[in-house]
Design an enzyme around this catalytic site. Structure first.
Site, PDB file in Angstrom:
ATOM      1  N   ASP A  30       6.580 -24.739   9.288  1.00 21.72           N
ATOM      2  CA  ASP A  30       5.402 -24.348   8.986  1.00 21.72           C
ATOM      3  C   ASP A  30       4.789 -24.642  10.454  1.00 21.72           C
ATOM      4  O   ASP A  30       4.396 -26.216  11.069  1.00 21.72           O
ATOM      5  CB  ASP A  30       4.458 -24.683   8.145  1.00 21.72           C
ATOM      6  CG  ASP A  30       3.114 -23.163   7.863  1.00 21.72           C
ATOM      7  OD1 ASP A  30       3.001 -23.003   7.366  1.00 21.72           O
ATOM      8  OD2 ASP A  30       2.818 -23.447   8.932  1.00 21.72           O
ATOM      9  N   ILE A  31       3.908 -23.244  11.240  1.00 20.84           N
ATOM     10  CA  ILE A  31       3.744 -23.632  12.708  1.00 20.84           C
ATOM     11  C   ILE A  31       2.044 -23.808  13.010  1.00 20.84           C
ATOM     12  O   ILE A  31       2.060 -24.321  13.322  1.00 20.84           O
ATOM     13  CB  ILE A  31       3.474 -22.133  13.487  1.00 20.84           C
ATOM     14  CG1 ILE A  31       3.361 -22.087  14.685  1.00 20.84           C
ATOM     15  CG2 ILE A  31       1.826 -21.134  12.839  1.00 20.84           C
ATOM     16  CD1 ILE A  31       4.159 -20.963  15.804  1.00 20.84           C
ATOM     17  N   GLY A  92      -3.944 -15.852  -1.401  1.00 18.66           N
ATOM     18  CA  GLY A  92      -3.751 -17.080  -0.038  1.00 18.66           C
ATOM     19  C   GLY A  92      -2.784 -16.326   0.504  1.00 18.66           C
ATOM     20  O   GLY A  92      -2.557 -16.366   2.188  1.00 18.66           O
ATOM     21  N   HIS A  99       7.688 -16.576   0.703  1.00 19.71           N
ATOM     22  CA  HIS A  99       7.840 -17.726   1.305  1.00 19.71           C
ATOM     23  C   HIS A  99       7.875 -18.813   0.595  1.00 19.71           C
ATOM     24  O   HIS A  99       6.859 -18.525  -0.181  1.00 19.71           O
ATOM     25  CB  HIS A  99       7.611 -17.912   2.571  1.00 19.71           C
ATOM     26  CG  HIS A  99       6.440 -17.373   2.876  1.00 19.71           C
ATOM     27  ND1 HIS A  99       5.951 -15.524   2.748  1.00 19.71           N
ATOM     28  CD2 HIS A  99       4.993 -17.506   2.549  1.00 19.71           C
ATOM     29  CE1 HIS A  99       4.161 -15.616   2.678  1.00 19.71           C
ATOM     30  NE2 HIS A  99       3.917 -16.941   3.128  1.00 19.71           N
TER      31      HIS A  99
HETATM   32  P1  AMP Z   1       1.002 -17.612   3.286  1.00 23.59           P
HETATM   33  O1  AMP Z   1      -1.013 -18.097   3.420  1.00 23.59           O
HETATM   34  O2  AMP Z   1       0.965 -18.534   1.830  1.00 23.59           O
HETATM   35  O3  AMP Z   1       1.324 -16.183   3.461  1.00 23.59           O
HETATM   36  O4  AMP Z   1       1.355 -18.465   4.396  1.00 23.59           O
HETATM   37  C1  AMP Z   1       2.249 -18.154   5.950  1.00 23.59           C
HETATM   38  C2  AMP Z   1       2.036 -19.383   6.458  1.00 23.59           C
HETATM   39  O5  AMP Z   1       3.162 -18.873   7.632  1.00 23.59           O
HETATM   40  C3  AMP Z   1       1.115 -19.915   6.809  1.00 23.59           C
HETATM   41  O6  AMP Z   1       1.212 -21.437   6.304  1.00 23.59           O
HETATM   42  C4  AMP Z   1       1.073 -19.959   8.352  1.00 23.59           C
HETATM   43  O7  AMP Z   1       0.409 -20.989   8.614  1.00 23.59           O
HETATM   44  C5  AMP Z   1       2.959 -19.620   8.305  1.00 23.59           C
HETATM   45  N1  AMP Z   1       3.212 -18.780   9.861  1.00 23.59           N
HETATM   46  C6  AMP Z   1       2.572 -17.821  10.754  1.00 23.59           C
HETATM   47  N2  AMP Z   1       3.295 -17.478  11.655  1.00 23.59           N
HETATM   48  C7  AMP Z   1       4.146 -18.500  11.934  1.00 23.59           C
HETATM   49  C8  AMP Z   1       5.649 -19.013  12.625  1.00 23.59           C
HETATM   50  N3  AMP Z   1       5.731 -18.258  13.687  1.00 23.59           N
HETATM   51  N4  AMP Z   1       5.793 -20.360  12.770  1.00 23.59           N
HETATM   52  C9  AMP Z   1       6.312 -20.630  11.696  1.00 23.59           C
HETATM   53  N5  AMP Z   1       5.314 -20.320  10.409  1.00 23.59           N
HETATM   54  C10 AMP Z   1       4.255 -19.050  10.744  1.00 23.59           C
END
Ligand code: AMP
Ligand code: ZN
Length: 113
Positions: A30-31, A92, A99
């Site tokens: 996760d970023i 959220g 994912h």
């Molecule tokens: P959610 O809030 O459950 O939809 O999780 C989405 C997740 O994607 C969040 O924890 C973000 O930090 C992560 N995220 C968003 N963009 C990226 C990216 N380019 N690479 C890796 N993780 C990402």
């Protein structure tokens, strides 16, 4: 799903810090990590969410759980870990591609906010 962020990561059009890949799933860091280990595991097929998945789509969840267990062992999360699937607005969910978050490496609080 051209405008889907995780589809772009699966296709390689967007970079990611990959930790695991097979024919069905991709896992990457996760970023914006919320724990020392914070990995996202996504199906390669575009599925919007648990709520948006067909019964057949949900078969992938068994394989994602298997992958999460393997990655937890790889990252030596021997004291435990958490698997989270945020779903929809109240859940959220911010990226509309199914994912699973794998979180570990510290003691996690409950309940989440
Ligand atoms: P959610 O809030 O459950 O939809 O999780 C989405 C997740 O994607 C969040 O924890 C973000 O930090 C992560 N995220 C968003 N963009 C990226 C990216 N380019 N690479 C890796 N993780 C990402
Ligand atoms: Zn997608």
């Amino acid at each position: 799903m051209n405008d889907c962020l995780f589809c772009k990561i699966v296709s390689g059009d967007m970079p990611s810090a990959k930790v695991y890949e097979d024919d069905q799933v991709l896992a990457f860091h996760d970023i914006d990590k919320k724990a020392p280990v914070h990995v996202l595991i996504v199906p390669k097929k575009h599925i919007t969410s648990v709520a948006g998945a067909s019964d057949a789509d949900l078969d992938i969840c068994t394989h994602i759980m298997r992958t999460a267990k393997k990655l937890a062992a790889d990252f030596k999360l021997t004291d435990g870990f958490r698997i989270v699937v945020n779903t929809g607005k109240d859940g959220g969910q911010t990226v509309d591609h199914l994912h699973f978050h794998l979180l570990g490496g510290r003691s996690l609080t409950w309940p989440p906010g």
